[in-house]
Design an enzyme around this catalytic site. Structure first.
Site, short mmCIF file in Angstrom:
data_model
loop_
_atom_site.label_atom_id
_atom_site.label_comp_id
_atom_site.label_asym_id
_atom_site.label_seq_id
_atom_site.Cartn_x
_atom_site.Cartn_y
_atom_site.Cartn_z
N ARG A 1 0.82 -1.21 0.00
CA ARG A 1 0.00 0.00 0.00
C ARG A 1 0.86 1.26 0.00
NH1 ARG A 1 -4.83 0.91 4.21
NH2 ARG A 1 -3.23 0.56 5.78
N ARG B 1 2.89 4.00 5.00
CA ARG B 1 2.56 4.27 6.39
C ARG B 1 3.49 3.52 7.33
NH1 ARG B 1 -3.83 3.45 6.85
NH2 ARG B 1 -3.09 2.48 8.77
P1 ADP Z 1 -6.53 0.45 8.54
O1 ADP Z 1 -7.85 0.60 7.87
O2 ADP Z 1 -5.40 0.21 7.61
O3 ADP Z 1 -6.53 -0.48 9.70
P2 ADP Z 1 -6.84 3.10 9.74
O4 ADP Z 1 -6.24 4.19 8.95
O5 ADP Z 1 -8.32 2.97 9.76
O6 ADP Z 1 -6.12 1.78 9.27
O7 ADP Z 1 -6.36 3.20 11.26
C1 ADP Z 1 -5.01 3.31 11.60
C2 ADP Z 1 -4.87 3.27 13.13
O8 ADP Z 1 -5.55 4.37 13.71
C3 ADP Z 1 -5.47 2.03 13.79
O9 ADP Z 1 -4.56 0.94 13.78
C4 ADP Z 1 -5.76 2.56 15.20
O10 ADP Z 1 -4.59 2.61 15.99
C5 ADP Z 1 -6.20 4.00 14.93
N1 ADP Z 1 -7.66 4.12 14.74
C6 ADP Z 1 -8.31 4.48 13.59
N2 ADP Z 1 -9.63 4.48 13.77
C7 ADP Z 1 -9.85 4.13 15.07
C8 ADP Z 1 -11.01 3.92 15.86
N3 ADP Z 1 -12.24 4.08 15.35
N4 ADP Z 1 -10.84 3.53 17.14
C9 ADP Z 1 -9.61 3.38 17.68
N5 ADP Z 1 -8.48 3.52 17.00
C10 ADP Z 1 -8.58 3.91 15.69
P1 ADP Z 2 -8.46 -0.32 4.30
O1 ADP Z 2 -8.98 1.09 4.22
O2 ADP Z 2 -9.56 -1.32 4.53
O3 ADP Z 2 -7.34 -0.47 5.26
P2 ADP Z 2 -7.35 0.18 1.63
O4 ADP Z 2 -8.50 0.67 0.81
O5 ADP Z 2 -6.35 1.16 2.09
O6 ADP Z 2 -7.89 -0.71 2.86
O7 ADP Z 2 -6.63 -0.98 0.77
C1 ADP Z 2 -5.45 -1.62 1.24
C2 ADP Z 2 -4.50 -1.87 0.07
O8 ADP Z 2 -5.05 -2.88 -0.79
C3 ADP Z 2 -4.28 -0.64 -0.81
O9 ADP Z 2 -2.95 -0.68 -1.27
C4 ADP Z 2 -5.27 -0.83 -1.95
O10 ADP Z 2 -4.83 -0.21 -3.16
C5 ADP Z 2 -5.31 -2.34 -2.10
N1 ADP Z 2 -6.64 -2.87 -2.48
C6 ADP Z 2 -7.86 -2.38 -2.11
N2 ADP Z 2 -8.86 -3.15 -2.61
C7 ADP Z 2 -8.25 -4.15 -3.30
C8 ADP Z 2 -8.75 -5.31 -4.06
N3 ADP Z 2 -10.07 -5.54 -4.19
N4 ADP Z 2 -7.83 -6.11 -4.63
C9 ADP Z 2 -6.50 -5.87 -4.48
N5 ADP Z 2 -5.97 -4.84 -3.79
C10 ADP Z 2 -6.83 -3.98 -3.21
#
Ligand code: ADP
Ligand code: ADP
Length: 216
Positions: free
Chosen positions: A123, A156
């Site tokens: 990602r 990230r």
């Molecule tokens: P991803 O979808 O890749 O898990 P996010 O960007 O949603 O990542 O979240 C990154 C980090 O931010 C999480 O691992 C957590 O530490 C914190 N975080 C985000 N949303 C929440 C939430 N609703 N409650 C608690 N922690 C959160």
């Molecule tokens: P989340 O918000 O649930 O953490 P993201 O939308 O950031 O997930 O997606 C995580 C990673 O996977 C990104 O690098 C994105 O481009 C990729 N990705 C998202 N959807 C798909 C899919 N259907 N197939 C393959 N890769 C995907």
């Protein structure tokens, strides 16, 4: 129209949120993006959230609930919004219900753990907008650069293998219980929200079409 996107880290919530946001003209509320912005600003919230995010744990419910309440009071949310990464615990979901915020649709995107590590290691993100790319599955037009602004993409801090595993464990311990919580709510007679499940291992476009047609 208020929508919750549910699923493990890397399921594709942020990716799909952008399509939904465009189609229904409602803002994406990503608590993760908001927390990263707070860390960048060096605000008090950012300082409180930093260490727990680095370790793959969850920021405290109180901080998150306040953050979301302030955000949804803004005028761009009058027609609805997409919650991406919120709620992540039962107390967060309960706070939303207690505040009278009705949810129309819960969209669960399912992806097995073994695929998540590969996904998140590839990602890349544009920090200004939250736009996400993938080195193989969704590469930017120009390597390392955002399609819209041409600015540099970043990896990230928490998209490293050991933290990804921790985040997955956190998801199974604290967040996956929301699947049952919202499924049960959807079964209560006449009560919103509708509950939809999607196979997130399909291509980005396929998942997009399925979600948009379910919401239509
Ligand atoms: P991803 O979808 O890749 O898990 P996010 O960007 O949603 O990542 O979240 C990154 C980090 O931010 C999480 O691992 C957590 O530490 C914190 N975080 C985000 N949303 C929440 C939430 N609703 N409650 C608690 N922690 C959160
Ligand atoms: P989340 O918000 O649930 O953490 P993201 O939308 O950031 O997930 O997606 C995580 C990673 O996977 C990104 O690098 C994105 O481009 C990729 N990705 C998202 N959807 C798909 C899919 N259907 N197939 C393959 N890769 C995907």
């Amino acid at each position: 129209m208020r929508i919750i996107l549910l699923g493990p880290p890397g399921a594709g919530k942020g990716t799909q949120a952008q399509f939904i946001s465009k189609k229904f003209d409602i803002p994406q509320i990503s608590t993760g993006d908001m927390l990263r912005a707070a860390i960048k600003e060096g605000s008090e919230l950012g300082r409180k959230a930093q260490d727990v995010m680095k370790a793959g744990g969850l920021v405290s419910d109180d901080l998150i609930i306040n953050l979301v309440k302030e955000r949804i009071a803004k005028p761009d949310c009058v027609n609805g919004c997409i919650f991406d990464g919120f709620p992540r615990t039962i107390p967060q979901a309960q706070a939303l219900a207690d505040a009278g915020v009705e949810i129309d649709n819960v969209v669960e995107i399912r992806v097995p753990d073994d695929e998540i590590v590969q996904r998140l290691s590839g990602r890349r993100q544009h920090p200004g907008s939250g736009r996400v790319y993938h080195l193989q599955h969704n590469p930017p037009k120009n390597e390392g650069l955002d399609d819209v602004t041409g600015e540099e993409l970043i990896q990230r801090d928490d998209d490293k293998e050991e933290v990804i595993r921790e985040r997955l464990a956190t998801y199974h311990e604290q967040t996956s219980t929301l699947v049952g919580f919202y499924q049960d709510k959807a079964k209560e007679s006449g009560a919103a929200p509708h509950y939809h499940q999607f196979d997130g291992t399909q291509g980005i476009e396929t998942v997009k079409e399925q979600i948009l047609s379910a919401l239509d």
